[in-house]
Design a protein around this motif. Structure first.
Motif: not given
Length: 448
Positions: A344, A244, A241
């Motif tokens: 994420y 990236p 998260t």
């Protein structure tokens, strides 16, 4: 003779009469054709005028349609249309991603430290939050969503019902609407007023088309029952998260190892203990070895989001060590302005790949990381400098000399630009602390 003269005169009169009659006939025939032609021309002119009027009316209709918001009836405004109209309000442009920014595909985000960075945006995603929708004293019928994009170090939440659009900019969980109602962290807009103002604005339809519904945020119950926040799998999601660049990247560019630490209560700046702050309860740290692999300082918010604190991986800016006001102010700014982001949704392959980077130990002690406590040798001295810099050495720009050990037990090496000019140097103490100097021998900074 007289008779012949009379006949001659009579012939002239007859011929003249025929000639005049012929002329009269000819003129009469042309008059009828012209009359008919004029009538046709007039009819055609009238028809053309009618067509032009019709085209003008159609053009006017098209123009009107081009300016329409796509809202035909105030009683049937969708959530996306309500939000789209709110995104055009000038009073919100410093707090939210505006409609014009969404249409342009970019906006500027300001971090807690005041750094401005341009962000790309294609769509605005709404994720319904079960926890926020349990909020006490919320307006009747209002649904709350977390937004995928935020303009600052805070979470942007939006609430919508038939009467109002409410924006909330927050860094912490909200349990009672009265806590934020009429505060500086929230903005309430009347939909009827928005409709009166933007009902003929074509941008509303274009913006609404770029607002999408995403997956709902997990509830606290779901997190408690299904997610182990102390597992390597959860740490992997946090890592992916916050960083990236590790997503879908295959093998990592460096042979990095990751470690988890519970750092609540620890000092943010351990090099200036009297002028810093302690980490709040629940703050964790994921650290990469070497340091250039990255780090994540975060807190789980229990609603599918995490708060990420922008803590430097090393403190080689001298102000952290020597400027007490700077250290105190920056420490408070970092703690008070985390970036709140949705966790994420990593794939199984991404999670497995990242889990392999963890060494299996979940350290909760206050010991220094291995890379700053191990003995400095010729083999790891470059690693120490790269850890200090936070990146690998820039061999494309500079030529680095071989490290040499000094008489006092320290290691050091210089580096030159591609033209052979001295560009700087490093001295590495036996405890791993790196001191950087410029081409004139002046100290640039130090740290681990």
């Amino acid at each position: 003779m007289v008779l012949l003269k009379k006949q001659f005169l009579a012939g002239i009169v007859l011929v003249s009469s025929l000639t005049i009659a012929g002329c009269s006939f000819s003129i009469g025939g042309n008059s009828d054709d012209t009359k008919s032609s004029n009538s046709d021309s007039k009819s055609e002119s009238t028809s053309n005028k009618s067509n032009r009027d019709s085209n003008n009316e159609q053009s006017g209709d098209t123009k009107d349609n081009g300016n329409e918001s796509g809202i035909k009836d105030e009683s049937n405004i969708t959530e996306q249309q309500s939000i789209a109209m709110a995104m055009l309000e000038p009073s919100l442009e410093s707090d939210i991603v505006t409609g014009d920014e969404l249409l342009s595909g970019k906006y500027t985000r300001t971090s807690g430290a005041g750094e401005r960075q341009e962000q790309q945006v294609d769509t605005l995603e709404l994720s319904e939050s079960p926890e926020l929708n349990k909020m006490k004293n919320k307006p009747d019928g209002m649904k709350f969503y977390g937004l995928s994009e935020s303009k600052g170090s805070y979470a942007t939440i939006i609430g919508v019902n038939k009467e109002e659009v409410v924006y909330i900019m927050t860094q912490s969980a909200i349990f009672d609407f009265n806590e934020v109602k009429n505060s500086e962290t929230s903005k309430t807009l009347n939909i009827s007023d928005l409709y009166s103002k933007y009902k003929d604005n074509r941008k509303v339809a274009n913006i609404a088309n770029k607002i999408e519904y995403g997956d709902p945020m997990p509830s606290n119950n779901e997190d408690t029952s299904n997610v182990d926040t102390n597992s390597n799998e959860y740490y992997a999601k946090v890592w992916l998260t916050a960083l990236p660049s590790y997503r879908d990247s295959g093998d990592s560019e460096m042979d990095a190892e990751l470690e988890h630490q519970n750092i609540e209560g620890d000092l943010l700046n351990p090099y200036n203990e009297e002028n810093t702050v302690k980490y709040p309860k629940g703050v964790q740290r994921l650290a990469g070895t070497p340091t250039a692999a990255g780090q994540v300082v975060y807190k789980n918010n229990g609603d599918g989001t995490i708060s990420i604190y922008d803590v430097p991986s090393h403190f080689h800016d001298e102000r952290w060590l020597e400027d007490d006001d700077y250290s105190q102010r920056k420490s408070e700014d970092i703690i008070n302005n985390p970036k709140v982001v949705k966790l994420y949704n990593a794939s199984n392959d991404e999670i497995e790949q990242t889990v392999e980077m963890f060494d299996g130990s979940n350290s909760n002690d206050d010991s220094d990381s291995e890379d700053s406590s191990e003995k400095v040798t010729r083999e790891n001295v470059i690693d120490k400098v790269e850890s200090y810099e936070g990146s690998t050495l820039d061999t494309d720009t500079y030529t680095y000399k071989e490290p040499e050990k000094t008489d006092d037990g320290k290691w050091g090496f210089s580096f030159e630009d591609k033209e052979g000019n001295l560009a700087g140097s490093y001295i590495i103490d036996d405890d791993g602390e790196v001191t950087e100097y410029d081409e004139d021998g002046d100290k640039v900074g130090s740290g681990y």
